[in-house]
Design an enzyme around this catalytic site. Structure first.
Site, mmCIF file in Angstrom:
data_model
loop_
_atom_site.group_PDB
_atom_site.id
_atom_site.type_symbol
_atom_site.label_atom_id
_atom_site.label_comp_id
_atom_site.label_asym_id
_atom_site.label_seq_id
_atom_site.Cartn_x
_atom_site.Cartn_y
_atom_site.Cartn_z
ATOM 1 C CG HIS A 9 -0.132 -0.164 2.597
ATOM 2 N ND1 HIS A 9 0.598 0.818 2.990
ATOM 3 C CD2 HIS A 9 0.031 -1.087 3.391
ATOM 4 C CE1 HIS A 9 1.013 0.526 4.247
ATOM 5 N NE2 HIS A 9 0.849 -0.759 4.378
ATOM 6 C CD GLU A 84 1.337 -6.586 8.036
ATOM 7 O OE1 GLU A 84 1.561 -7.589 7.802
ATOM 8 O OE2 GLU A 84 2.347 -5.795 7.502
#
Length: 179
Positions: A9, A84
């Site tokens: 990201h 994550e």
């Protein structure tokens, strides 16, 4: 043989503050949004063939994926296994903290309420095995630095120390080949 692409990201508030994000949903900065738009334009201009974007449900990855999808016209869908790693007690603490650096080499450690590296690897390896079997499609995965380490370890032999130190820059695009 077919190809898989991976990106992390864009830059987040906690990246700038040098804090461990993990499952905590730190938003993209304006620079992070710009990185995502630029990556989308670069993917479009490169002519690489991608069939679908799969992204983490955390907003920093989802927002990055949506910017890439908007620039490229590619379909995108959330893949919950790309979230994550939960770093438990370390979330919000300095990324370069000595205790955390040592803990990253303990693969069964759940970080007092988090997720172990072994648990993380299981969910990511299972996903990668599924994508490997789907020889008709090329995917772009949009996820996180912890996921980047696991993906790299799937394709390349790494020592524990190399694994713990591995990572990629925000919106860096990495290409892998399934054999």
């Amino acid at each position: 043989m077919h190809t898989l692409y991976f990106t992390r990201h864009g830059e987040t508030v906690w990246n700038v503050e040098n804090k461990i994000c993990g499952m905590t949903d730190s938003p993209l900065t304006e620079r992070g949004r710009q990185q995502a738009r630029e990556l989308g334009e670069a993917v479009k201009a490169s002519g690489v063939h991608i069939d679908e974007i799969l992204y983490s449900p955390l907003s920093r990855a989802a927002d990055t994926a949506m910017a890439i999808a908007e620039a490229t016209g590619l379909p995108a869908r959330c893949e919950p296994r790309l979230r994550e790693q939960c770093f438990g007690k370390y979330e919000g603490t300095p990324r370069n903290g000595g205790e955390f650096r040592v803990s990253k080499t303990h693969f069964a450690d759940r970080y007092d309420g988090g997720e172990s590296m072994m648990q993380l690897a299981q969910r990511i390896y299972n996903l990668l095995d599924e994508l490997k079997a789907d020889t008709g499609k090329t995917y772009l995965l949009v996820a996180h630095n912890g996921i980047a380490r696991v993906v790299q370890s799937y394709f390349y032999d790494m020592t524990n120390e190399e694994y713990a130190a591995a990572g990629i820059r925000n919106c860096e695009l990495v290409e892998y080949h399934f054999e």
